[in-house]
Scaffold this motif. Sequence first.
Motif, short mmCIF file in Angstrom:
data_model
loop_
_atom_site.label_atom_id
_atom_site.label_comp_id
_atom_site.label_asym_id
_atom_site.label_seq_id
_atom_site.Cartn_x
_atom_site.Cartn_y
_atom_site.Cartn_z
N UNK A 45 0.81 -1.22 0.00
CA UNK A 45 0.00 0.00 0.00
C UNK A 45 0.85 1.27 0.00
N UNK A 46 2.15 1.12 0.17
CA UNK A 46 3.00 2.31 0.31
C UNK A 46 3.04 3.21 -0.93
N UNK A 47 2.98 2.68 -2.17
CA UNK A 47 3.00 3.59 -3.32
C UNK A 47 1.87 4.62 -3.28
N UNK A 48 0.67 4.20 -2.87
CA UNK A 48 -0.43 5.15 -2.74
C UNK A 48 -0.27 6.02 -1.50
N UNK A 49 0.09 5.41 -0.37
CA UNK A 49 0.24 6.17 0.87
C UNK A 49 1.28 7.28 0.72
N UNK A 50 2.37 7.00 0.01
CA UNK A 50 3.42 8.01 -0.18
C UNK A 50 2.88 9.21 -0.95
N UNK A 51 1.96 8.97 -1.87
CA UNK A 51 1.41 10.07 -2.65
C UNK A 51 0.34 10.86 -1.89
N UNK A 52 -0.11 10.33 -0.77
CA UNK A 52 -1.10 11.03 0.04
C UNK A 52 -0.48 11.78 1.22
N UNK A 53 0.86 11.70 1.33
CA UNK A 53 1.55 12.50 2.34
C UNK A 53 1.31 13.98 2.02
N UNK A 54 0.96 14.75 3.03
CA UNK A 54 0.62 16.15 2.83
C UNK A 54 -0.87 16.38 2.78
N UNK A 55 -1.63 15.34 2.38
CA UNK A 55 -3.09 15.41 2.44
C UNK A 55 -3.57 15.19 3.87
N UNK A 56 -2.94 14.23 4.53
CA UNK A 56 -3.24 13.89 5.92
C UNK A 56 -2.10 13.04 6.44
N UNK A 57 -2.08 12.83 7.74
CA UNK A 57 -1.15 11.83 8.26
C UNK A 57 -1.59 10.46 7.77
N UNK A 58 -0.62 9.67 7.29
CA UNK A 58 -0.92 8.33 6.78
C UNK A 58 -0.32 7.29 7.71
N UNK A 59 -1.11 6.29 8.05
CA UNK A 59 -0.68 5.19 8.91
C UNK A 59 -0.84 3.90 8.12
N UNK A 60 0.25 3.14 7.98
CA UNK A 60 0.22 1.90 7.20
C UNK A 60 0.71 0.76 8.09
N UNK A 61 -0.20 0.11 8.80
CA UNK A 61 0.23 -0.99 9.67
C UNK A 61 0.41 -2.31 8.92
N UNK A 62 1.23 -3.17 9.50
CA UNK A 62 1.19 -4.59 9.19
C UNK A 62 0.28 -5.20 10.25
N UNK A 63 -0.89 -5.68 9.86
CA UNK A 63 -1.82 -6.23 10.84
C UNK A 63 -1.19 -7.41 11.58
N UNK A 64 -1.68 -7.75 12.77
CA UNK A 64 -1.08 -8.84 13.55
C UNK A 64 -0.96 -10.13 12.74
N UNK A 65 0.28 -10.66 12.71
CA UNK A 65 0.54 -11.89 11.97
C UNK A 65 0.95 -11.68 10.53
#
Length: 273
Positions: A45-65
């Motif tokens: 998901x990082x390619x999209x999340x990186x492009x949304x930096x500045x729009x809002x804080x972005x949080x990209x977790x690895x869910x448990x496991x």
Amino acid sequence: MAAGAWTDRWVRLRGHRVLVRTSAAVDGATPIVHVHGFAISGRSLMPTAERLVGTAQNLVPDLPGYGRSEDWEQTLGIPALAGALEELLDVLGHEKVVLLGNSMGCAVALELAHSSPDRVERLVLVSPAGGVHNQPFARAITQLARDGLRESPRMARSAVPDYLRFGPLNALSLFSELTRFPALERFLGVEVPALAVIGSRDPLMPEPRRVAELARLADGQMSFVLVEGAAHAMNFSHPGELAHVVRSWLAGVPIVDDPDEPGLTRVLHLARR
């Protein structure tokens, strides 16, 4: 976005470490939490999340496991993952967020929006797999195999290690659960403003005609966008166009094709009631 713009934050849930990739906060903007699909990690998901930096804080977790997060005593199903995600929001101190899910991440996001709608300000569902269109299970496996031939080979560098770590038996079990998830009921009953984004080449999604029929069943809180040329992993393959769609929707401006994104990708609005 430069790598230094992101921080790897480790938090503990029920005694287990969970990784959350975090960008800088943006004043006045609700944080966006990106929720990955089954057997894969937040790296996709990082390619999209990186492009949304500045729009809002972005949080990209690895869910448990998943990914770099520690395993729990057992593989978590969709409701349990939604519960763990809500616990993660509590630990991070976020009372309300925008959830941006992909594939199974949409089911997790829908489940959290269903159980705790007060925690979700808006909901973005990218390639929302699950439910009747992916039944029976053999059909879903065929759809998944067809999609694998349509995705960028570059994705394999991150996806294959994630799948191997998660394990084929766990992946098949959770994928089977995803096909049984009441996606349509959750989809039509969502209580927060929501945006569904699907790709025209995604074999796990209904054809556009059927999506248009679903759009007419949805209430006024649900918007639909079709990205031509995209398959299932749109967050990885079409991050610029997807980020543009999300930014436009969050800002309340018309969603049109991004002229700065080359290629055949176009955004189409599907008729709804």
